[in-house]
Design an enzyme around this catalytic site. Structure first.
Site, short mmCIF file in Angstrom:
data_model
loop_
_atom_site.label_atom_id
_atom_site.label_comp_id
_atom_site.label_asym_id
_atom_site.label_seq_id
_atom_site.Cartn_x
_atom_site.Cartn_y
_atom_site.Cartn_z
CE LYS A 76 18.41 10.08 5.30
NZ LYS A 76 19.54 10.77 6.06
N GLY A 77 14.29 6.11 4.16
CA GLY A 77 12.77 5.52 4.54
C GLY A 77 11.90 6.75 4.98
CD GLN B 1 3.73 4.59 3.13
OE1 GLN B 1 4.21 4.08 4.09
NE2 GLN B 1 2.62 4.01 2.76
N PRO C 73 6.81 12.26 -4.07
CG PRO C 73 7.36 14.36 -4.56
CD PRO C 73 7.20 13.25 -5.08
CD GLU D 138 9.21 1.08 9.83
OE1 GLU D 138 8.42 0.07 9.99
OE2 GLU D 138 10.35 1.10 10.30
NE ARG E 21 16.88 12.52 -5.70
CZ ARG E 21 18.06 12.61 -6.47
NH1 ARG E 21 18.47 11.25 -6.81
NH2 ARG E 21 18.97 13.64 -6.68
N GLY F 13 0.90 -1.16 -0.12
CA GLY F 13 0.09 0.04 -0.17
C GLY F 13 0.98 1.26 0.05
CB THR F 14 4.41 1.56 0.78
OG1 THR F 14 4.73 0.26 -0.09
CG2 THR F 14 4.39 1.30 1.98
MO1 MOS Z 1 7.82 -2.88 9.62
S1 MOS Z 1 7.19 -2.84 11.31
O1 MOS Z 1 9.36 -3.77 9.75
O2 MOS Z 1 6.95 -3.76 8.49
#
Ligand code: MOS
Length: 736
Positions: free
Chosen positions: A688-689, A625, A619, A692, A615, A469-470
């Site tokens: 980067k991520g 997210q 967007p 979360e 980066r 879903g990301t």
């Molecule tokens: Mo994440 S909690 O590593 O899906």
């Protein structure tokens, strides 16, 4: 390809496709209901029978006898699978408890049987006919009680010590010593765990909802006791995971066992009431934070301890880790202690570690600012660090926490905040603002992909990466389009199949950067192959507008595939840049709440997240997210709590009526600002991520806003009205 030195200029930097707000390429499939989620893979696995999972009715003990006779004779029943009938099973590396319990029972609702029938209703009805005789044993279900017996976790989670914490804390003129609790939480994703399994000889294919295809393949093979190449996992669309689908769960194993027993494809979904106790959850924590500071606000000592529980052999919630990196201070300590609890298995949930850790640390920072009579933003900025505070020789690759806080303060209108709690009113509402820092590490993971150019100039990308879903489909398409100089509609992305090269998968917010870096590596190879076929010097060739050019000469890309598809495969793996530099993502969360002065009801009025996370590849998807994560943070702050039945050892509120998560009416307009950043240490994508990061700190910002509104400091999440109302009496009087 190995990434060992900081990225320099590369084709991604053109930013013709990458970095632009892009609609999901899989959007139409989803909005028309035609994207096949696991339980709907009816075309791929036709005529599947239905499996119904039976969960254990005790938390600990054993099955003395299980009579399946009546169930087997019930209408439409094709098979009944139990541990006894399944024969010897192995255990996956990622599971703590067995996925199929019996005779020993390790937790409540551990699966003990699968009833397979022609229809779902027949399977469900027959499942009620199982006659199970249990011998229950007493268990440990209460973290507060088990805390004193908690021990240092065995593997790789040592205590940390820098300088002399005890001495510096004792001598600090301003001190805070406070304890906080976070409850057990459930992922509560929309799509339940679901799988369809079909055997072809000794080979099984499982269409499932799983974030990590290769981990799942390995663990399912280990559990079934078959070679890994006899298992195929297909997981192209996933309706949310949040860590709950990182690992193979009971329904996947039972679908495979059921299909073997019934000798036809079998589909199994966990019912909602089974999910909460059958699968994993985020473990509750008790956390103690001690901060000592000089009168000028400089932290001299910072300590963070966390207690959590898990089944025997399980892991702690790593709630102290961010405290090792977030703020300066020469004297430091962290420690984690793990208690054995007989509750269902604890494991990762969105930003494991940091999410609950910051729920405590960032209230503590607010409390400390209060004691110092400092603005909480000023206090955080004063204690920023550019290096790993435990290893000052080790810098952060990028660290823009201060920019996040300052930008947010301006954009949110922080100036309007009254430092004195309870000072702002809007009719019956007490209004307050809160802030918290966001922090989450950036992990880099090996990831492979295969790319193919065909005679129509279409690029097809294949990797076992998942999209939970990301927006993975879209950023992978953007990456390939940028690398090959084509438009997005010339790219096809195929994900989530263990027949494809092994990717980083979706977890720990590493998926976006790592999976696209793998696609980048494969595209570099494809560019080389194409240049070779067309007679270009690969280092000079330009790929743009569907053409390959060098000097005056320009040839359509598709021409390279005139005699057949051009295929390339590669992976990205990493050297030690993530050890030489601390790679983390940063943010700041700002929240305004209203608290009803009569009832203590909390309403979130405004939210802003400012993120510095390398980066931003898309967007639009990244914003989605972050606002999703902020929403989850509201749940953590105000609602979410698995209530433990301490006598029988299970989570009582095991459905979405009892386990409350925010709905649209709970969430106000949300703003997200991404600071313009690239991180050349992370990968050639310089990304980067962020998925979360968005939840990290939100709950504390809300708790801090509630304090600012009311003067009531709640240290036990969730911040519900019963914990506020006693402190509001004065405020009600003031209004009258
Ligand atoms: Mo994440 S909690 O590593 O899906």
């Amino acid at each position: 390809m190995k990434f060992t030195t900081p990225a320099t200029t590369n084709p991604i930097d053109q930013l013709k496709v990458v970095g632009r707000a892009t609609d999901r390429i899989d959007g139409p499939l989803k909005t028309t209901g035609t994207a096949p989620y696991a339980y709907e893979q009816n075309k791929a696995a036709p005529h599947a029978a239905y499996g119904y999972v039976v969960g254990a009715a005790i938390a600990k003990g054993r099955i003395d006898a299980i009579d399946t006779g009546a169930a087997r004779r019930a209408p439409g029943v094709l098979a009944v699978v139990t541990a006894e009938s399944a024969g010897k099973l192995g255990k996956g590396k990622m599971n703590t408890a067995n996925l199929l319990g019996g005779p020993d029972i390790q937790h409540y609702h551990q699966a003990i049987a699968l009833v397979v029938a022609e229809t779902f209703e027949q399977a469900r009805s027959a499942a009620q006919l199982l006659d199970v005789k249990y011998v229950a044993q007493p268990g440990a279900f209460d973290l507060a009680q088990a805390r004193s017996a908690a021990v240092k976790p065995k593997d790789g989670k040592p205590d940390s010590k820098t300088g002399n914490f005890a001495g510096a804390y004792a001598n600090a003129p301003v001190r805070l010593d406070a304890s906080y609790t976070t409850p057990d939480q459930s992922h509560a994703m929309m799509e339940p765990h679901a799988s369809i399994a079909a055997w072809d000889g000794d080979k099984v294919t499982v269409w499932t909802a799983n974030q990590m295809v290769d981990w799942g393949r390995g663990d399912l093979a280990r559990t079934l006791g078959v070679p890994k190449d006899k298992v195929r996992i297909v997981s192209p669309y996933i309706g949310g995971g949040f860590g709950g689908k990182l690992f193979v769960r009971a329904e996947a194993l039972l679908a495979a066992l059921g299909a073997r027993a019934a000798q036809r494809p079998v589909k199994v979904a966990l019912t909602r009431p089974l999910m909460f106790n059958n699968t994993t959850h985020r473990p509750a924590t008790i956390q103690r934070v001690r901060i000592g500071a000089a009168r000028d606000g400089k932290i001299t000592a910072i300590g963070h301890e966390s207690w959590s529980g898990d089944l025997k052999g399980g892991q702690p919630e790593t709630a102290v880790m961010q405290t090792r990196l977030l703020y300066a201070g020469p004297n430091r300590m962290t420690a984690m202690r793990l208690a054995v609890l007989d509750l269902p298995e604890g494991n990762a949930m969105r930003a494991p570690g940091e999410a609950p850790g910051l729920m405590a640390l960032e209230i503590a920072m607010d409390e400390m600012a209060d004691k110092l009579k400092m603005d909480p933003i000023v206090f955080r900025i004063l204690n920023d660090t550019k290096v790993d505070p435990e290893k000052p020789g080790r810098p952060f690759s990028q660290r823009r926490l201060i920019d996040c806080l300052r930008t947010g303060a301006v954009e949110f209108g922080w100036k309007a905040r009254q430092p004195q709690p309870g000072a702002r009113r809007d009719g019956r509402w007490l209004v307050g603002m809160g802030v918290a820092a966001a922090f989450r590490n950036n992990l880099v993971m090996k990831s492979a992909a295969r790319v193919r150019l065909d005679g129509n100039g279409v690029i097809t990308v294949e990797t076992d990466m998942t999209d939970i879903g990301t927006g993975s489909y879209t950023i992978i398409a953007q990456t390939a389009a940028e690398m090959l100089g084509v438009t997005l509609n010339k790219v096809v992305v195929r994900l989530g199949d263990s027949d494809f090269p092994v990717s980083a998968g979706s977890g720990g917010q590493w998926g976006g950067n790592s999976a696209t870096a793998g696609v980048y590596a494969a595209c570099v190879r494809l560019r080389q192959a194409i240049a070779g076929k067309l007679g270009f010097d690969e280092s000079q060739a330009r790929f743009s507008d569907g053409q390959v050019s060098e000097g005056e000469r320009s040839v359509p890309l598709a021409a390279a595939a005139f005699h057949g598809d051009v295929v390339a495969e590669d992976h990205m793996e990493y050297g030690d840049l993530d050890k030489k530099f601390q790679q983390s993502t940063f943010g700041a969360h700002f929240v305004e709440v209203g608290v009803d002065s009569d009832t203590g009801e909390v309403r979130v009025r405004r939210m802003l997240a400012v993120c510095a996370a390398g980066r931003i590849l898309n967007p639009k998807a990244a914003r989605s997210q972050v606002i999703g994560a902020m929403t989850m943070g509201v749940g953590a702050a105000l609602m979410e709590e698995l209530v433990v039945d301490r006598r029988r050892g299970y989570f009582v509120n095991h459905d979405l009526a009892g386990y409350e998560v925010p709905v649209h009416a709970d969430i106000p307009h949300q703003d997200v600002i991404f600071l313009d950043e690239t991180d050349p240490m992370s990968s050639p994508m310089k990304a980067k991520g962020v998925g979360e990061l968005g939840i990290c700190g939100v709950a504390a910002a809300i708790a801090n806003a509630v304090y600012n509104a009311t003067g009531v400091r709640v240290r036990e999440y969730p911040v519900t009205l019963d914990k506020l109302i006693g402190g509001l009496d004065g405020k009600v009087m003031a209004r009258a």
